[in-house]
Design a protein around this motif. Sequence first.
Motif, PDB file in Angstrom:
ATOM      1  N   ILE A 152      63.486  24.752  65.884  1.00  0.00           N
ATOM      2  CA  ILE A 152      64.639  24.676  64.973  1.00  0.00           C
ATOM      3  C   ILE A 152      65.802  24.736  66.071  1.00  0.00           C
ATOM      4  O   ILE A 152      65.863  25.682  66.861  1.00  0.00           O
ATOM      5  N   PHE A 171      70.277  24.687  65.947  1.00  0.00           N
ATOM      6  CA  PHE A 171      71.481  24.863  65.370  1.00  0.00           C
ATOM      7  C   PHE A 171      72.566  25.106  66.200  1.00  0.00           C
ATOM      8  O   PHE A 171      72.379  25.227  67.202  1.00  0.00           O
ATOM      9  N   ASN A 172      73.868  25.332  65.626  1.00  0.00           N
ATOM     10  CA  ASN A 172      75.095  25.820  66.534  1.00  0.00           C
ATOM     11  C   ASN A 172      75.135  24.557  67.435  1.00  0.00           C
ATOM     12  O   ASN A 172      75.575  24.895  68.774  1.00  0.00           O
ATOM     13  N   SER A 216      68.520  27.983  69.280  1.00  0.00           N
ATOM     14  CA  SER A 216      67.233  27.389  68.807  1.00  0.00           C
ATOM     15  C   SER A 216      66.202  28.404  69.003  1.00  0.00           C
ATOM     16  O   SER A 216      66.299  29.154  69.802  1.00  0.00           O
ATOM     17  N   LEU A 258      68.981  31.790  59.094  1.00  0.00           N
ATOM     18  CA  LEU A 258      69.020  30.343  59.531  1.00  0.00           C
ATOM     19  C   LEU A 258      70.106  29.838  58.854  1.00  0.00           C
ATOM     20  O   LEU A 258      70.607  30.220  57.694  1.00  0.00           O
ATOM     21  N   PHE A 261      69.978  22.317  59.544  1.00  0.00           N
ATOM     22  CA  PHE A 261      69.558  22.292  61.060  1.00  0.00           C
ATOM     23  C   PHE A 261      68.800  21.326  61.399  1.00  0.00           C
ATOM     24  O   PHE A 261      68.287  20.583  60.338  1.00  0.00           O
ATOM     25  N   ASP A 262      68.568  21.055  62.619  1.00  0.00           N
ATOM     26  CA  ASP A 262      67.637  20.203  63.120  1.00  0.00           C
ATOM     27  C   ASP A 262      66.420  20.790  63.339  1.00  0.00           C
ATOM     28  O   ASP A 262      66.234  21.763  63.806  1.00  0.00           O
ATOM     29  N   ARG A 289      66.735  16.195  60.458  1.00  0.00           N
ATOM     30  CA  ARG A 289      67.832  16.815  59.675  1.00  0.00           C
ATOM     31  C   ARG A 289      67.335  17.462  58.386  1.00  0.00           C
ATOM     32  O   ARG A 289      66.848  16.777  57.710  1.00  0.00           O
TER      33      ARG A 289
END
Length: 127
Positions: free
Chosen positions: A18, A20-21, A26, A49, A53-54, A65
């Motif tokens: 996961i 993000f940011n 991750s 979370l 997020f990816d 995504r």
Amino acid sequence: MTDHRKETRQRVFLKGRIVFNNGSSSFDCLVRDLSASGARLVLSDATTLPQVFDLYIPQKDRTYRSTLCWRREDGIGVTFTDSAGAAPARPDPAATEAALRQRIAELEAENAALRRLLGGMAQPSAA
């Protein structure tokens, strides 16, 4: 319990990541169910979370995504924004090299200007 899925998910046991940011945050997860439109993920601990997020699955070499749909003690459910999934972006090597060369030239020029400035500051001033 009623199943609200649009399609059947395949039971899988895949490593996931996961992200993000903008890639600065991750952590690993385990993908337990997977379909073209979503997945069920198992997390190692209760983690905060973002809503979107990816999800990168190395064995499939795909990044999805993902939007958080539900959360339970044993995991989370996500839907994919792009149901087909997208391969991770791979930059053009020639364009990357050209951009790096340009950035190096800019940094060398900046470095030279800073050295001149420091050199002028280090010389004793005439009184």
